[in-house]
Design an enzyme around this catalytic site. Structure first.
Site, short mmCIF file in Angstrom:
data_model
loop_
_atom_site.label_atom_id
_atom_site.label_comp_id
_atom_site.label_asym_id
_atom_site.label_seq_id
_atom_site.Cartn_x
_atom_site.Cartn_y
_atom_site.Cartn_z
CB SER A 326 -0.94 0.00 1.21
OG SER A 326 -1.89 -1.04 1.09
CG ASP A 365 -10.55 -3.00 1.61
OD1 ASP A 365 -10.48 -2.05 0.83
OD2 ASP A 365 -10.13 -2.95 2.78
CG HIS A 371 -12.31 1.08 3.98
ND1 HIS A 371 -11.48 1.36 5.03
CD2 HIS A 371 -11.73 0.04 3.33
CE1 HIS A 371 -10.43 0.55 5.03
NE2 HIS A 371 -10.57 -0.27 4.00
CB CYS A 384 -10.02 2.23 0.92
SG CYS A 384 -11.38 1.43 0.06
#
Length: 614
Positions: A326, A365, A371, A384
């Site tokens: 991420s 996710d 989310h 996210c």
């Protein structure tokens, strides 16, 4: 009885006599002429050549190796120095009973049979009047024992040599590197004249990259010798020129903080001074003690390093390849803004998974229940995955590749170290050329969250973060700040500068979102934003070590430690005037927020406090 009389022909005899004299004269004349010609050649034509040969019979050239340059950190602390090392040496000519002497020395100093055998082999290659080492790198206890017994060992003495020493051992093993004995391959490539008399050369790290500057210039002495090659006197000498001293951008105190902060985790920490590109921290853990490599590491010790599961010899900061996870999302978000694929307020609903049209497979996710409604700021702050699956699908792999390449992904950074890896930034062409396969839409989605084929080095990640914090002005990392020799002071490598054309609003939106990661209420790294008086921009990341099946559940407690996710974190601070950028990778750390982020927080805090003190 009759008698026989021989009548002499005086004329014929005289002619024969004079002809013989003439021939003899001519022969003598020719031989004399040849002798004169030879003397002329030796004394005039070949004078220089034969004079040189005669001189070589009595004059020997002895190389005088230079003193190697020192290496310092940015604050003048010594990272590599030349320390006196004591060796026990014997001159066989001065010893009446060599075998008895060796036996007594072996008992006195507890010398191994292996070292005695090595000495015997070495001395046979030398003249009897030359000094040959038996024991190298003597300890204080060994020195004391021999000092007491020295009168009983004629022909045995202690000699002092300079040996390279690294006071910070494993802290700097992967950045400063180490020296070792010159091997056969290096002997062929090194300049012969400069390395006569030298036995060691830089093997890795700065010691290798700046070998030419550190080595210095070899001098020489013309020694007059007798027929047995024994030195009589020094006729002439040219003193060697010491190597240059190097001052690095590295901060050894900051280096120690980062190394210690990794604690039980293998991994890497790289910190870069944003305004200059100077590398402040270059940690690869575990490291190793480079000092045994200088004096000759034992085969047993080397095999232990080679076979260790922790791979201490592997330079993770420079060569380690990891999925960015991420930590790539801020760059993908910026690409979405620059290509007008989204606006900063563009919202999507995250139910906890994403599906391509007409495809049953669900791309999950990390947050199983999703989310909810998120915009770009929320998506970066909360990390996210679904938002970036959707964005990656809109951008396409070609746009993502071209944009990320501008930040140096998939390319070497150009740091002044040998052996850097370029990582991997996938594209359609790459897969077609290397895998002989087409690119699939699902691969685009996972690329958008830093998984799949993408691989980065910690150094690349730190450089990209510095460039992002610098609002598109490219930061090129380097380690050597100054090269100081007897003649002048010069600076390190020439730095390539450039700018990525970015819209100010777009880069500001990304920076604000990264600040929310640390200081936002729902930020994934909000734990490091407490009790500080400056803003940090950051992004947590988790990189999978193995793939999880569609319906399988990741249960950390049930997974073997070495199969747990890697923990990543990138950061810069202060956010309003960035001075330092940091990238952290803690192998099998599982959580970027709780493992990697605090490491970066410690490095940033210490650096900014030291800056304020100055």
């Amino acid at each position: 009885m009759s008698r026989t009389y021989t009548i002499k022909n005086n004329l014929v005899e005289n002619r024969l006599f004079f002809s013989r004299i003439l021939v003899a004269f001519i022969i003598i004349l020719l031989l004399t002429s040849a002798l004169i010609v030879r003397l002329v050649y030796l004394q005039i034509v070949g004078h220089e050549h034969y004079s040189s040969m005669a001189k070589d019979n009595s004059i020997k050239i002895k190389p005088l190796p230079p003193t190697r340059g020192m290496i310092y950190d940015r604050n003048g602390k010594i990272l590599a120095e030349n320390m006196p090392s004591y060796s026990l040496e014997l001159i066989p000519e001065q010893i009446n009973d060599l075998d008895d002497t060796l036996l007594r020395l072996q008992k006195l100093l507890n010398i191994s049979d292996e070292k005695i055998q090595q000495y015997q082999k070495q001395r046979k290659r030398e003249k009897r009047f030359t000094s040959t080492p038996l024991l190298m790198n003597m300890t204080e206890e060994e020195l004391a024992k021999f000092a007491v017994a020295r009168p009983f060992f004629p022909g045995v003495d202690i000699q002092v040599h300079l040996v390279r020493h690294y006071p910070y051992a494993e802290l700097t093993s992967h950045v400063v590197g180490y020296m070792g004995r010159i091997n056969e391959a290096e002997l062929k490539s090194l300049p012969v004249a400069e390395y006569r008399g030298s036995s060691h050369v830089g093997k890795i790290g700065i010691e290798n990259s700046y070998e030419a500057q550190l080595h210095g210039k070899t001098g020489y002495a013309e020694i007059e010798t007798n027929a047995q090659a024994r030195a009589i006197r020094t006729v002439n000498s040219v003193e060697p020129t010491s190597g240059a001293n190097l001052y690095l951008t590295l901060d050894i105190d900051l280096q120690k903080t980062a190394y210690d902060a990794l604690d039980i985790y293998n991994g890497a920490v790289v910190a870069i001074e944003i305004k200059t590109g100077g590398v402040l921290v270059f940690v690869s853990r575990p490291g190793f003690d480079p000092n045994p490599f200088v004096v000759g590491i034992s085969n047993e010790a080397y095999q232990a390093l080679q076979s260790s599961d922790k791979q201490p010899l592997y330079n993770r900061a420079l060569r380690g390849l990891y999925p960015p996870g991420s930590t790539l999302k801020p760059f993908i978000g910026l690409a979405g803004l620059e290509y007008n694929a989204i606006s900063s307020q563009h919202r999507i609903f995250c139910p906890g998974f994403y599906q391509l049209p007409g495809v049953k497979h669900r791309y999950r996710d990390w947050k199983k229940w999703g989310h909810g409604s998120v915009n770009l700021n929320d998506a970066i702050m909360q990390s996210c995955d679904v938002y970036f699956y959707s964005l990656a699908s809109s951008l396409g792999i070609d746009n993502m590749h071209d944009f990320l390449q501008q930040f140096g992904f998939g390319e070497k950074t150009g740091i002044d170290l040998v052996g850097e890896k370029a990582g991997l930034l996938p594209s359609r062409d790459w897969k077609r050329n290397h895998r002989k396969q087409s690119w699939y839409p699902g691969e685009t989605l996972i690329t958008g969250i830093g998984q799949g084929f993408t691989q980065v080095t910690p150094l690349q990640l730190a450089r990209a973060t510095a460039t992002l914090a610098n609002k598109g002005q490219i930061v090129t990392p380097f380690l050597v700040d100054k090269i100081v020799d007897s003649d002048a002071t010069t600076h390190g490598p020439e730095i390539h500068k450039g700018t990525i054309p970015l819209k100010p609003n777009n880069i500001n939106n990304i920076i604000n979102a990264m600040v929310s990661v640390v200081h936002g209420e729902r930020g994934t790294a909000k734990g490091i934003g407490k009790d500080i008086n400056y803003l940090i921009g950051g992004k947590t990341g988790t990189a999978q070590v193995f793939n999880i099946k569609q319906d399988a559940r990741y249960n950390e407690s049930e997974i073997e430690f070495k199969l747990r996710d890697h923990a990543l974190f990138i950061a810069f601070a202060p956010a309003d005037d960035p001075k330092i950028a940091v990238a952290v990778i803690a192998e099998n750390g599982s959580h970027g927020s709780s493992v990697a982020a605090p490491i970066a927080g410690k490095v940033i805090k210490q650096f900014l406090e030291s800056e304020n003190e100055n």
